[in-house]
Design an enzyme around this catalytic site. Structure first.
Site, PDB file in Angstrom:
ATOM      1  N   THR A  29      13.933  23.727  21.286  1.00 10.06           N
ATOM      2  CA  THR A  29      14.121  23.487  22.772  1.00 10.06           C
ATOM      3  C   THR A  29      14.334  24.717  23.656  1.00 10.06           C
ATOM      4  O   THR A  29      13.660  25.776  23.131  1.00 10.06           O
ATOM      5  CB  THR A  29      15.711  22.587  22.855  1.00 10.06           C
ATOM      6  OG1 THR A  29      15.717  22.186  24.255  1.00 10.06           O
ATOM      7  CG2 THR A  29      16.797  23.825  22.673  1.00 10.06           C
ATOM      8  N   ASN A  30      14.321  24.379  24.887  1.00  9.51           N
ATOM      9  CA  ASN A  30      14.200  25.750  25.733  1.00  9.51           C
ATOM     10  C   ASN A  30      15.556  26.046  26.487  1.00  9.51           C
ATOM     11  O   ASN A  30      16.378  25.121  26.582  1.00  9.51           O
ATOM     12  CB  ASN A  30      13.198  25.473  26.706  1.00  9.51           C
ATOM     13  CG  ASN A  30      11.756  25.421  26.754  1.00  9.51           C
ATOM     14  OD1 ASN A  30      11.270  24.892  25.847  1.00  9.51           O
ATOM     15  ND2 ASN A  30      11.079  26.387  27.197  1.00  9.51           N
ATOM     16  N   ASP A  31      15.786  27.080  26.641  1.00 11.33           N
ATOM     17  CA  ASP A  31      16.894  27.558  27.457  1.00 11.33           C
ATOM     18  C   ASP A  31      16.642  26.784  28.931  1.00 11.33           C
ATOM     19  O   ASP A  31      15.854  27.297  29.547  1.00 11.33           O
ATOM     20  CB  ASP A  31      17.173  28.908  27.770  1.00 11.33           C
ATOM     21  CG  ASP A  31      18.027  29.824  26.625  1.00 11.33           C
ATOM     22  OD1 ASP A  31      18.990  29.111  26.058  1.00 11.33           O
ATOM     23  OD2 ASP A  31      17.710  30.739  26.391  1.00 11.33           O
TER      24      ASP A  31
END
Ligand code: C5P
Length: 223
Positions: A29-31
């Site tokens: 995932t991404n921040d």
């Protein structure tokens, strides 16, 4: 944002990070807290719009009056957005979409074996770029989170992805970026920098951004 400024407008906002499955218990995932997108959705409602929020996993409360569409992957987000493109007047893409996803999703939990493991990734579609290609009457706002050369990278994204406005934030700056309640942004249109906002709450950034969009939207109420 004056109340009523977006009366009768259908606004589509994306927020949060996407989740790209590796196996049943793991993902990439991404921040992204989703806070910027949720603030935009909330302010758009306050300005009279009918708002749909396409969101990656987030524990944030859904603002009152917002229709929520929960998604996991970039492919899910793409479908949720493209199916609503035609009906939208304003699209704000605040989501942190994963650029790559695992080439195959393992059906069973991957077992620990050798000392190294290679994960094959393939490129996700760029949803904003697709919108830029498909758009007709829609007003499109993109985001550019950068760690250097903000003006240059933001303007490059605006033209490559055919956005009407782009919100650049230098995520290396104090008070800017994903997790906090404040942001420091520079907003650009096709001609260059429109406004450099000093550090302020994401709610205030959202309000100013929506005003700048409404100013430029042929279908929005005039001030
Ligand atoms: O990842 P990048 O910095 O290029 O993102 C800039 C803009 O493009 C953001 O508005 C983001 O939501 C959008 N984007 C997208 N689909 C992707 C990657 C980014 O819509 N696959």
């Amino acid at each position: 944002g004056e109340p009523g400024r977006l009366e009768g407008q259908r606004v589509l906002v994306t927020a949060g990070g996407t989740v790209e499955r590796i196996d049943p218990v793991r993902y990439i995932t991404n921040d992204s807290s989703g806070k910027m997108g949720y603030a935009i959705a909330e302010e758009a409602v306050r300005m009279g719009a009918k708002v749909t929020l396409v969101s990656g996993p987030s524990a944030l409360p859904v603002p009152c009056g917002v229709e929520i569409v929960r998604i996991q992957s970039a492919l899910d987000m793409r479908e949720a957005v493209l199916s609503r493109l035609e009906a939208s007047h304003l699209i704000v893409k605040a989501a942190a979409v994963a650029d790559y996803r695992p080439a195959v999703v393992a059906e069973q939990k991957i077992k620990k074996k050798s000392d190294s493991l290679t994960l094959d990734l393939i490129k996700n579609p760029d949803i904003l770029q697709e919108i830029g290609t498909l758009k007709k009457h829609q007003f499109v706002v993109g985001f550019a989170a950068e760690t250097e050369a903000l003006d240059e990278h933001a303007m490059d994204k605006l033209s490559r992805k055919n956005c009407d406005l782009i919100v650049g934030n230098d995520v290396s700056q104090e008070g800017a970026g994903f997790s906090g309640d404040t942001n420091v942004v520079r907003i650009y249109d096709r001609n260059g920098l429109v406004e450099a906002l000093p550090i302020q709450s994401k709610k205030d950034v959202a309000r100013r951004l929506l005003e700048l969009a409404a100013d430029r939207m042929p279908t929005a109420a005039r001030n």
